[in-house]
Design a protein around this motif. Structure first.
Motif, mmCIF file in Angstrom:
data_model
loop_
_atom_site.group_PDB
_atom_site.id
_atom_site.type_symbol
_atom_site.label_atom_id
_atom_site.label_comp_id
_atom_site.label_asym_id
_atom_site.label_seq_id
_atom_site.Cartn_x
_atom_site.Cartn_y
_atom_site.Cartn_z
ATOM 1 N N ARG A 60 0.846 -1.194 0.000
ATOM 2 C CA ARG A 60 0.000 0.000 0.000
ATOM 3 C C ARG A 60 0.878 1.240 0.000
ATOM 4 N N VAL A 61 0.257 2.403 -0.297
ATOM 5 C CA VAL A 61 0.981 3.668 -0.420
ATOM 6 C C VAL A 61 0.266 4.759 0.367
ATOM 7 N N ILE A 62 1.055 5.594 1.042
ATOM 8 C CA ILE A 62 0.564 6.867 1.575
ATOM 9 C C ILE A 62 1.405 7.949 0.918
ATOM 10 N N TYR A 63 0.778 8.776 0.107
ATOM 11 C CA TYR A 63 1.496 9.827 -0.613
ATOM 12 C C TYR A 63 1.148 11.178 0.017
ATOM 13 N N LEU A 64 2.177 11.838 0.574
ATOM 14 C CA LEU A 64 2.000 13.116 1.270
ATOM 15 C C LEU A 64 2.471 14.231 0.341
ATOM 16 N N LEU A 376 4.550 2.012 1.648
ATOM 17 C CA LEU A 376 5.475 2.980 1.065
ATOM 18 C C LEU A 376 4.929 4.382 1.303
ATOM 19 N N VAL A 377 5.686 5.198 2.036
ATOM 20 C CA VAL A 377 5.302 6.580 2.323
ATOM 21 C C VAL A 377 6.159 7.499 1.461
ATOM 22 N N ILE A 378 5.525 8.437 0.769
ATOM 23 C CA ILE A 378 6.232 9.379 -0.099
ATOM 24 C C ILE A 378 5.892 10.794 0.331
ATOM 25 N N TRP A 379 6.901 11.667 0.360
ATOM 26 C CA TRP A 379 6.711 13.073 0.742
ATOM 27 C C TRP A 379 7.380 13.970 -0.285
ATOM 28 N N GLY A 380 6.684 15.051 -0.681
ATOM 29 C CA GLY A 380 7.310 16.019 -1.585
ATOM 30 C C GLY A 380 6.315 16.984 -2.178
ATOM 31 N N TRP A 411 11.382 12.596 -0.328
ATOM 32 C CA TRP A 411 11.808 11.430 0.426
ATOM 33 C C TRP A 411 10.750 10.341 0.448
ATOM 34 N N MET A 412 11.217 9.122 0.710
ATOM 35 C CA MET A 412 10.348 7.963 0.862
ATOM 36 C C MET A 412 10.732 7.238 2.147
ATOM 37 N N ALA A 413 9.829 6.422 2.625
ATOM 38 C CA ALA A 413 10.097 5.615 3.818
ATOM 39 C C ALA A 413 9.305 4.324 3.734
ATOM 40 N N ILE A 440 10.616 12.640 -12.616
ATOM 41 C CA ILE A 440 9.299 12.272 -12.079
ATOM 42 C C ILE A 440 8.851 10.912 -12.604
ATOM 43 N N HIS A 441 9.091 10.626 -13.876
ATOM 44 C CA HIS A 441 8.711 9.319 -14.426
ATOM 45 C C HIS A 441 9.508 8.186 -13.771
ATOM 46 N N ASP A 442 10.747 8.454 -13.382
ATOM 47 C CA ASP A 442 11.529 7.441 -12.663
ATOM 48 C C ASP A 442 10.915 7.170 -11.289
ATOM 49 N N LEU A 443 10.474 8.232 -10.625
ATOM 50 C CA LEU A 443 9.802 8.076 -9.332
ATOM 51 C C LEU A 443 8.554 7.216 -9.484
ATOM 52 N N GLN A 444 7.750 7.502 -10.503
ATOM 53 C CA GLN A 444 6.525 6.730 -10.736
ATOM 54 C C GLN A 444 6.844 5.264 -10.993
ATOM 55 N N ALA A 445 7.843 5.013 -11.831
ATOM 56 C CA ALA A 445 8.222 3.634 -12.136
ATOM 57 C C ALA A 445 8.671 2.902 -10.881
ATOM 58 N N THR A 446 9.376 3.606 -9.995
ATOM 59 C CA THR A 446 9.881 2.994 -8.765
ATOM 60 C C THR A 446 8.746 2.688 -7.798
ATOM 61 N N ILE A 447 7.793 3.603 -7.675
ATOM 62 C CA ILE A 447 6.641 3.361 -6.797
ATOM 63 C C ILE A 447 5.872 2.131 -7.262
ATOM 64 N N LEU A 448 5.599 2.052 -8.558
ATOM 65 C CA LEU A 448 4.872 0.892 -9.087
ATOM 66 C C LEU A 448 5.674 -0.391 -8.880
ATOM 67 N N HIS A 449 6.991 -0.314 -9.077
ATOM 68 C CA HIS A 449 7.846 -1.489 -8.902
ATOM 69 C C HIS A 449 7.745 -2.029 -7.481
ATOM 70 N N GLN A 450 7.754 -1.139 -6.497
ATOM 71 C CA GLN A 450 7.669 -1.591 -5.107
ATOM 72 C C GLN A 450 6.339 -2.259 -4.804
#
Length: 482
Positions: A60-64, A376-380, A411-413, A440-450
């Motif tokens: 799951r994801v929490i995007y801040l 996965l927590v994302i902040w930015g 950042w992510m945690a 930004i597209h690299d970030l998206q790819a990484t979130i989906l990968h996780q």
């Protein structure tokens, strides 16, 4: 092509293939459908749990999202060289060929007025604007080399969440829910919480489903008043009557679906049913008064109010209840310096005081409950801030920075990323990425990968071609993965 006609066309083709000699058509169809995520799902439950492409690290994801974009040079990215050159004219080499939202001519470099210290076992630099983050530094994976293509708020925010600076594409939470479904059939798979009283810069497009079926759009919940607008029964209607009404609507919609084959019809049935179940489940999960006083104090949350603190606590309760993607928007991070509240001294101190305490509490709470390892927590924000003074406020006592897309920090945690780790860097003045750029597209790819999703395989056919969140870009940033 009109989605209704396209659906009928596909149904006719499937019918033909299934009736073909020796069933070869059916075999071919199965092969074609097997490659995409969420290819086969129950018609009466489009948010049923779907298999991932590979074993996920996060469930799951929490995007801040700090709407307006925090000044990274005053929070996370320490630049002593910039401080030494404070007040000097910005070198032409950094300005040539670039345009800025509110700055023209030759601006003055501006070092951070904040006090800095090394924190955590890794000795990360953080400023005094975010004292509570100092305590969770060893849980964070900080990326200093983010960059984007947009320097205005709405297009930049849309690029972060939909992969395109223009409206109409599905948001990240919609893609994730489409790909993986929901773990709780009584709650939406994708929930949105908004604080500080203002909608995100991209409006509802930042959490909309675009051309995906609307069952995958973000459901906005509120910590004050009815948790979901219009979910309560109107005067004179009890739950039994509501059930009978929905049964009648279901029968009518099923008749239309059988005749027309429009996929949105089945989506509508599923939405009505989910809304009915939500009437009983949402008020309970959104009731933070059930939490202990110690927990409320840790977050700084107050039952019945609308705040980022309340929303952080709600985010934990939602993921604990099986919600797949929780997206928080907090407005008020546009630090131009045009008012005292937008200054990077007192204004930033006051704004951070509403943010870093509840987010630090969220990380600790997830960790204590054993949820952080697979959340996965994302902040930015949507971009960064300039290393020079914003042009309109160059003569003001209030210090501010303009929009800046070329180098910023996020950042992510949890969720399988390295803890207590810093990745990438900007140059000595904070103008450009110096090492390990992350788009930004690299970030998206990484979130989906996780989450166990291959960003190149998570596609949806619309108007004759396959679309994906990352468009035709994106690489998983493997160096930050634990």
């Amino acid at each position: 092509m009109d989605p209704r006609l396209e659906s009928l066309h596909l149904r006719t083709r499937r019918h033909f293939l299934q009736q073909s000699t020796a069933g070869l058509g059916g075999i071919a169809l199965t092969s074609l459908l097997a490659d995409g995520a969420a290819a086969a799902r129950p018609a009466d439950n489009p948010i049923a749990v779907q298999p991932s492409h590979f074993t996920p690290k996060a469930k799951r994801v929490i995007y801040l999202h700090m709407t307006g974009s925090p000044p990274n040079l005053d929070m996370f990215d320490y630049k002593p060289e910039l401080a030494e050159r404070d007040g000097q004219e910005c070198p032409d080499a950094f300005l040539e060929g670039k345009e800025f939202a509110f700055t023209s001519g030759t601006p003055k470099l501006m070092g951070s007025p904040r006090k800095w210290s090394r924190v955590g076992e890794a000795g990360m630099w953080m400023s005094d604007a975010i004292p509570h983050f100092h305590d969770i530094a060893d849980d964070l994976c900080i990326v200093h080399s983010m960059h984007t293509d947009q320097f205005n708020h709405a297009p930049a925010e849309l690029l972060v969440f939909t992969g395109s600076p223009r409206s109409g594409r599905p948001s990240m939470g919609s893609w994730v829910t489409y790909g993986l479904g929901s773990e709780n059939e009584d709650l939406p798979g994708f929930v949105v919480l908004i604080s500080s009283g203002v909608q995100p810069n991209g409006g509802s497009n930042s959490f909309g489903s675009g051309f995906l079926p609307s069952v995958y759009q973000g459901v906005q919940c509120r910590s004050q008043g009815d948790p979901v607008l219009y979910s309560s029964d109107p005067a004179g209607m009890n739950r039994d009557l509501r059930r009978k009404s929905l049964d009648a609507l279901r029968d009518l919609n099923q008749m239309q679906s059988a005749a027309m084959g429009h996929p949105e019809t089945m989506t509508r049935i599923a939405q009505y049913e989910l809304a009915f179940r939500m009437q009983a489940s949402v008020p309970d999960v959104m009731n933070i008064s059930q939490e202990s006083q110690q927990t409320l104090d840790d977050y700084g949350a107050t039952p019945g109010e609308s705040s980022l603190a309340n929303n952080c606590l709600l985010a934990r309760r939602l993921v604990e209840s099986g919600v797949r993607f929780v997206q928080l928007f907090d407005w008020g991070w546009d630090f131009h310096g045009t008012a005292a509240s937008e200054g990077i001294t007192d204004g930033l101190t006051r704004k951070c005081a509403t943010m870093d305490k509840p987010i630090a509490a969220l990380i600790r709470d997830l960790k204590q409950r054993g949820l952080l390892e697979d959340t996965l927590v994302i902040w930015g924000g949507e971009f960064g801030r300039t290393p020079f003074r914003e042009g309109r406020t160059s003569g003001s006592k209030v210090l501010g920075r303009d929009h800046y897309p070329d180098a910023f920090t996020m950042w992510m945690a949890g969720g399988g990323v390295k803890a207590g780790f810093e990745y990438g860097s900007s140059d000595e003045l904070g103008f450009n990425v110096a090492e390990n750029p992350v788009h930004i597209h690299d970030l998206q790819a990484t979130i989906l990968h996780q989450l166990g999703l291959d960003h190149e395989r998570l596609t949806y056919r619309f108007q004759g071609r396959d679309f994906r969140l990352t468009d035709v870009h994106g690489n998983v940033v493997k160096d930050i993965l634990a």
